[in-house]
Design an enzyme around this catalytic site. Structure first.
Site, PDB file in Angstrom:
ATOM      1  CG  HIS A   7       0.392  -6.056   3.584  1.00 23.81           C
ATOM      2  ND1 HIS A   7      -0.085  -5.931   4.869  1.00 23.81           N
ATOM      3  CD2 HIS A   7       0.802  -5.349   3.416  1.00 23.81           C
ATOM      4  CE1 HIS A   7      -0.490  -5.081   5.389  1.00 23.81           C
ATOM      5  NE2 HIS A   7       0.127  -4.543   4.306  1.00 23.81           N
ATOM      6  N   GLY A  50      -4.415   3.436   1.471  1.00 23.13           N
ATOM      7  CA  GLY A  50      -4.591   2.382   2.546  1.00 23.13           C
ATOM      8  C   GLY A  50      -3.558   2.592   3.657  1.00 23.13           C
ATOM      9  CG  ASN A 106      -1.802  -1.502   0.751  1.00 21.61           C
ATOM     10  OD1 ASN A 106      -2.527  -1.860   0.302  1.00 21.61           O
ATOM     11  ND2 ASN A 106      -2.863  -1.626   2.273  1.00 21.61           N
ATOM     12  CG  HIS A 149       4.617  -2.371   5.426  1.00 23.07           C
ATOM     13  ND1 HIS A 149       4.785  -1.052   5.400  1.00 23.07           N
ATOM     14  CD2 HIS A 149       3.321  -3.084   4.850  1.00 23.07           C
ATOM     15  CE1 HIS A 149       3.162  -0.942   5.496  1.00 23.07           C
ATOM     16  NE2 HIS A 149       2.557  -1.594   5.646  1.00 23.07           N
TER      17      HIS A 149
END
Ligand code: 5GP
Ligand code: ZN
Length: 111
Positions: free
Chosen positions: A102, A93, A87, A100
């Protein structure tokens, strides 16, 4: 960066369930998992967003994906399927401003 949560996790100043670490990359379990497997993979070097990684440092993204690939296998989702996402900024978001990835899997994911 001194006041960054993921820098502090990378420096072992704040605990996390670490699942992979080398000199450049750290992976740990998300504290609020959205699926049975929910890992975060981060560069140890601080970049606030994907936009902030200089072109000549983008090799770190390949390295993160190498770690993703191995962790997907280790956590049993490589063949079943999983999702990687990053994001960026407010409309994307992003909540934590340290790049990072996910890695999410272990259940059927919807669009
Ligand atoms: P973002 O919305 O910025 O892409 O995602 C940030 C993620 O970091 C969220 O999924 C959230 O659950 C996770 N997170 C926030 N604080 C912590 C923490 O202190 N430890 C861990 N392991 N994950 C965190
Ligand atoms: Zn940071």
């Amino acid at each position: 960066m001194t006041d960054c949560l993921f820098c502090k996790i990378a420096a072992h100043e704040i605990p996390a369930e670490i699942v992979f670490e080398n000199d450049r990359v750290l992976a740990f379990k998300d504290i609020n998992p959205k699926a049975p497997v929910h890992l975060l993979i981060v560069p140890k070097k601080h970049y606030a967003t994907l936009n902030d990684i200089p072109d000549d440092e983008m090799e770190i993204i390949a390295e993160i994906h190498r770690v993703v690939k191995h962790l997907a296998r280790e956590f049993g989702v490589a063949d079943r399927g999983y999702r990687t996402l990053v994001n960026t900024n407010a409309e994307g978001g992003q909540v934590i401003f340290h790049v990072h990835y996910h890695l999410i899997g272990g259940r059927q994911l919807r669009a």
